[in-house]
Write a protein that holds these residues in place. Structure first.
Motif, PDB file in Angstrom:
ATOM      1  N   GLU A   1       3.709   0.640   2.984  1.00 11.10           N
ATOM      2  CA  GLU A   1       3.101  -0.015   4.170  1.00 11.10           C
ATOM      3  C   GLU A   1       2.281  -1.260   3.841  1.00 11.10           C
ATOM      4  OE1 GLU A   1       0.607   2.323   6.185  1.00 11.10           O
ATOM      5  OE2 GLU A   1       1.709   4.326   6.396  1.00 11.10           O
TER       6      GLU A   1
ATOM      7  N   TRP B   1      -5.016   6.537  -1.263  1.00 12.85           N
ATOM      8  CA  TRP B   1      -4.038   5.527  -1.081  1.00 12.85           C
ATOM      9  C   TRP B   1      -4.055   4.597  -2.500  1.00 12.85           C
ATOM     10  CZ3 TRP B   1      -0.487   3.749   2.820  1.00 12.85           C
ATOM     11  CH2 TRP B   1      -0.552   4.853   3.894  1.00 12.85           C
ATOM     12  N   SER B   2      -2.989   3.767  -2.829  1.00 10.76           N
ATOM     13  CA  SER B   2      -3.091   2.836  -3.914  1.00 10.76           C
ATOM     14  C   SER B   2      -2.369   1.581  -3.467  1.00 10.76           C
ATOM     15  CB  SER B   2      -2.323   3.360  -5.072  1.00 10.76           C
ATOM     16  OG  SER B   2      -2.735   4.558  -5.435  1.00 10.76           O
ATOM     17  N   SER B   3      -2.803   0.527  -4.286  1.00 12.77           N
ATOM     18  CA  SER B   3      -2.203  -0.699  -3.987  1.00 12.77           C
ATOM     19  C   SER B   3      -1.398  -0.969  -5.141  1.00 12.77           C
ATOM     20  CB  SER B   3      -3.146  -1.743  -4.128  1.00 12.77           C
ATOM     21  OG  SER B   3      -2.654  -3.287  -3.928  1.00 12.77           O
TER      22      SER B   3
ATOM     23  N   PRO C   1       0.825   5.519  -0.116  1.00  8.56           N
ATOM     24  CA  PRO C   1       0.104   6.911  -0.030  1.00  8.56           C
ATOM     25  C   PRO C   1       0.405   7.655  -1.288  1.00  8.56           C
ATOM     26  CG  PRO C   1       2.154   7.105   1.260  1.00  8.56           C
ATOM     27  CD  PRO C   1       1.845   5.545   0.876  1.00  8.56           C
ATOM     28  N   THR C   2      -0.562   8.223  -1.940  1.00  6.49           N
ATOM     29  CA  THR C   2      -0.593   8.888  -3.300  1.00  6.49           C
ATOM     30  C   THR C   2       0.475   9.821  -3.266  1.00  6.49           C
ATOM     31  OG1 THR C   2      -3.063   8.551  -3.536  1.00  6.49           O
ATOM     32  CG2 THR C   2      -2.228   9.945  -5.037  1.00  6.49           C
TER      33      THR C   2
ATOM     34  N   GLU D   1     -10.158   3.329   0.398  1.00  6.76           N
ATOM     35  CA  GLU D   1      -9.653   4.545   1.393  1.00  6.76           C
ATOM     36  C   GLU D   1      -9.024   5.641   0.453  1.00  6.76           C
ATOM     37  OE1 GLU D   1      -6.920   5.941   5.138  1.00  6.76           O
ATOM     38  OE2 GLU D   1      -7.145   3.907   4.605  1.00  6.76           O
TER      39      GLU D   1
ATOM     40  N   ASN E   1       0.789  -1.224   0.021  1.00  9.74           N
ATOM     41  CA  ASN E   1      -0.040  -0.021  -0.030  1.00  9.74           C
ATOM     42  C   ASN E   1       0.877   1.195   0.095  1.00  9.74           C
ATOM     43  OD1 ASN E   1      -2.443  -1.747   0.166  1.00  9.74           O
ATOM     44  ND2 ASN E   1      -2.428  -1.651   2.464  1.00  9.74           N
TER      45      ASN E   1
END
Length: 285
Positions: free
Chosen positions: A273, A248-250, A221-222, A245, A219
């Protein structure tokens, strides 16, 4: 139906590793205890279980089409035989060793000395290249005992962990070559079986790629996504999917196993993360 004939070592670690990679390549072999030949159920393949030292001659004569064999054996007994694929397991060294109590300066110290070995061609070629003349004693079996009983001043043998040398009060002083299991090809293989070899190689290569790689999901954060993507390799490029959410990106990618921990440390520092690491069964490119 034409079948490709493969030789593997009849027993020992190389036998186990050879059968394992064939199984991972989707080939099921009906091999009972003490069988010398077996047939695959789901691939046009016959397996011959042979003594490792005999395999080069079987390849040379065309009795078998291909073989999984230690490269060191090919160098010793079949240097002219073609290697189709390096398989990355059963790694070892062929080394020169002497008693621990004997001082050593260089390979010139072997001049005129008695060397016990089951690899006479390898030793002879190595010494000739170094300008050294030594007396070779050819022994089939455990050569480590030779210096202890006064038969030789040193030995040449396979070294894996070095524990056998240690137990026999010997020390490794020269690494002559490094070796691993290889897929070797008979010079007499015909066109039909060459096509089957290519199909088998395709499967083996997908297994070997998978063994060298890990599938990683994380994960990000953008606002840190660009920095994280700069760290990531991939078969073409990493896959990025938005998370439920916002912000956030996977990220999904493949990392080489040898570089894995260094990349993971950098990813954490960059803000990644929830890093998940998965094994890869096959990787087809």
């Amino acid at each position: 139906m034409t079948k490709i004939r493969i030789a593997i070592q009849k027993s020992g670690r190389l036998n186990e590793d050879s059968l394992k990679i064939l199984k991972e390549a989707g080939i099921s072999i009906d091999n009972g205890k003490d069988q010398l030949k077996a047939t695959a159920r789901n691939f046009p393949l016959e397996v011959f279980y042979l003594r490792n030292g005999d395999i080069p001659q079987y390849l040379r004569d065309g009795v078998v089409d291909i073989a999984i064999i230690g490269e060191n054996v090919l160098i010793e007994k079949g240097a002219e035989i073609t290697i189709a694929e390096r398989l990355g397991f059963s790694k070892c060294k062929v080394s020169l060793a002497i008693p621990k109590s004997v001082a050593y300066n260089s390979v010139k110290d072997f001049e005129g000395k008695r060397i016990a070995t089951s690899y006479p061609n390898t030793v002879r070629n190595y010494f000739e290249a170094k300008g050294v003349s030594a007396d070779l004693h050819i022994i089939n079996g455990s050569v480590e005992i030779a210096p202890n009983i006064g038969l030789a001043d040193g030995i040449c043998d396979i070294v894996s962990s070095g524990s056998t040398l240690f137990k026999n009060n010997l020390k490794e002083v020269e690494v002559m070559l490094t070796s691993e299991a290889v897929l070797a090809v008979s010079p007499k293989i015909d066109t039909q079986r060459t096509k089957l070899l290519k199909k088998l190689q395709f499967r083996l290569q997908s297994v070997l790629r998978a063994r060298k790689s890990k599938y990683v999901l994380l994960n990000a954060p953008t606002e840190k996504l660009d920095d994280i993507l700069q760290l990531l390799p991939g078969m073409r490029s990493p896959t990025v999917l938005p998370l439920a959410e916002e912000g956030w990106s996977s990220v999904h990618t493949v990392i080489n196993k040898d570089k894995f921990w260094d990349v993971i440390d950098e990813l954490k520092q960059a803000g990644a993360e929830g890093i998940l690491v998965c094994p890869i069964e096959k990787m087809v490119l």
